[in-house]
Design a protein around this motif. Structure first.
Motif, PDB file in Angstrom:
ATOM      1  N   THR A   1      51.006  66.402  41.201  1.00  0.00           N
ATOM      2  CA  THR A   1      49.665  66.829  40.822  1.00  0.00           C
ATOM      3  C   THR A   1      48.711  66.536  41.973  1.00  0.00           C
TER       4      THR A   1
ATOM      5  N   GLU B   1      61.587  68.981  43.988  1.00  0.00           N
ATOM      6  CA  GLU B   1      61.885  69.021  42.565  1.00  0.00           C
ATOM      7  C   GLU B   1      60.952  68.151  41.731  1.00  0.00           C
ATOM      8  N   LYS B   2      60.059  67.460  42.356  1.00  0.00           N
ATOM      9  CA  LYS B   2      59.130  66.592  41.631  1.00  0.00           C
ATOM     10  C   LYS B   2      57.813  67.332  41.402  1.00  0.00           C
ATOM     11  N   GLU B   3      57.194  67.030  40.289  1.00  0.00           N
ATOM     12  CA  GLU B   3      55.894  67.632  40.001  1.00  0.00           C
ATOM     13  C   GLU B   3      54.816  66.767  40.654  1.00  0.00           C
TER      14      GLU B   3
END
Length: 118
Positions: free
Chosen positions: A99, A95-97
């Protein structure tokens, strides 16, 4: 490109194993009869192993037979391991973005934590 002997010796010493310890562990795990003198001969490039012996060492050291034989450099193996690590980390961070920059930081941190294990 490196020889089988130099790669075998590097792998053995990276695990802090003596030739005697390696021979015992290999023989116990794979029910073989590879003598410590034979391992010494391999490491000193005085003998070439049969393919079944290459496979045993590759399995024991969790490496590809091509790497053990000096036909593949460690970088392609490292890339495969890193991509698997990225998939594993990503699975835990659903659920975390994440990069590309954050992933690089995560991998640097992981390398930092395990630097004493090398």
């Amino acid at each position: 490109m490196y020889s089988f002997g130099s790669i075998l010796k590097n792998l053995r010493t990276s695990k802090n194993l003596s030739i005697d310890q390696l021979a015992r562990q290999i023989n116990d795990k794979y029910e073989t009869k590879i003598s410590k003198s034979m391992i010494s001969r391999y490491e000193n490039n005085l003998a070439e192993p049969k393919m079944d012996v290459v496979r045993i060492f590759a399995d024991f050291f969790d490496a590809s037979p091509d790497y053990i034989m000096g036909l593949e450099d460690g970088s392609s193996r490292d890339i495969k391991k890193k991509s698997k690590a990225i998939e594993t980390i990503a699975a835990h961070l659903d659920e975390k973005e994440i990069t590309e920059e954050k992933m690089k930081d995560i991998l640097k941190y992981i390398d930092f934590i395990f630097q004493d294990d090398k």
